[in-house]
Design a protein around this motif. Structure first.
Motif, PDB file in Angstrom:
ATOM      1  N   LEU A  10       0.273  -0.975   0.108  1.00 55.97           N
ATOM      2  CA  LEU A  10       0.135  -0.108   0.241  1.00 55.97           C
ATOM      3  C   LEU A  10       0.428   1.656   0.138  1.00 55.97           C
ATOM      4  O   LEU A  10       1.788   1.456   0.918  1.00 55.97           O
ATOM      5  N   LEU A  62       0.021  -6.810   5.280  1.00 52.04           N
ATOM      6  CA  LEU A  62      -0.823  -6.134   3.677  1.00 52.04           C
ATOM      7  C   LEU A  62      -1.724  -6.764   4.278  1.00 52.04           C
ATOM      8  O   LEU A  62      -1.627  -8.421   2.778  1.00 52.04           O
ATOM      9  N   LEU A  99      -9.114  -3.215   0.565  1.00 54.21           N
ATOM     10  CA  LEU A  99      -8.088  -4.417   0.360  1.00 54.21           C
ATOM     11  C   LEU A  99      -8.819  -5.787   0.353  1.00 54.21           C
ATOM     12  O   LEU A  99      -9.096  -6.262   1.045  1.00 54.21           O
ATOM     13  N   TYR A 106      -2.189  -1.492  -3.954  1.00 51.17           N
ATOM     14  CA  TYR A 106      -2.443  -0.465  -3.803  1.00 51.17           C
ATOM     15  C   TYR A 106      -2.073   1.204  -3.857  1.00 51.17           C
ATOM     16  O   TYR A 106      -1.271   1.055  -2.906  1.00 51.17           O
ATOM     17  N   HIS A 107      -2.640   1.554  -4.205  1.00 51.70           N
ATOM     18  CA  HIS A 107      -1.891   2.965  -4.613  1.00 51.70           C
ATOM     19  C   HIS A 107      -2.832   4.788  -4.044  1.00 51.70           C
ATOM     20  O   HIS A 107      -4.167   3.739  -5.356  1.00 51.70           O
ATOM     21  N   ARG A 121      -8.337   5.085  -7.077  1.00 53.20           N
ATOM     22  CA  ARG A 121      -6.803   4.058  -6.575  1.00 53.20           C
ATOM     23  C   ARG A 121      -6.075   3.955  -7.941  1.00 53.20           C
ATOM     24  O   ARG A 121      -6.367   4.130  -9.072  1.00 53.20           O
TER      25      ARG A 121
END
Length: 123
Positions: A10, A62, A99, A106-107, A121
């Protein structure tokens, strides 16, 4: 782990659209939400490029679930010398997102000004 051997992560990036540059020095907090509880996971400041020096979450940390990034926009803008009303229109901007897979990137970028923001996203 995915079949390519990569683990998920992330990341975030903040751009100051009023000034036309990365939002360096902004405080960002990360929380995980589960069962009505809000667990603090990280507190960081953006670097000169408006990014964090590393992923906010990666690898085993994550996990699928609901998360929240809290961007301290008002504090950042005040530090830049921007005159804001009290209270500021956008002082703290929370972005809540899910998520679904632990092996993806994931940005969550934020484009911000004193009176508006946008996110999506990213990649």
């Amino acid at each position: 782990m995915s079949s390519t051997g990569k683990t998920g992560r992330l990341t975030t990036h903040v751009l100051d659209t009023m000034a036309g540059r990365p939002a360096a020095g902004m405080l960002i907090e990360l929380y995980r939400l589960e069962g009505g509880e809000r667990e603090a996971l990280a507190s960081v400041r953006t670097n000169q490029d408006g990014r964090c020096d590393g992923p906010l979450l990666a690898g085993e940390d994550l996990r699928p679930g609901i998360y929240e990034l809290v961007f301290h926009v008002g504090g950042y803008l005040r530090e830049q010398g921007v005159a804001l009303p009290e209270p500021a229109f956008f002082d703290v901007v929370p972005i809540r997102f899910g998520l679904s897979a632990a092996d993806q990137h994931y940005h969550v970028p934020l484009l911000v000004s004193p009176y508006g923001y946008a996110t999506y996203r990213g990649s």
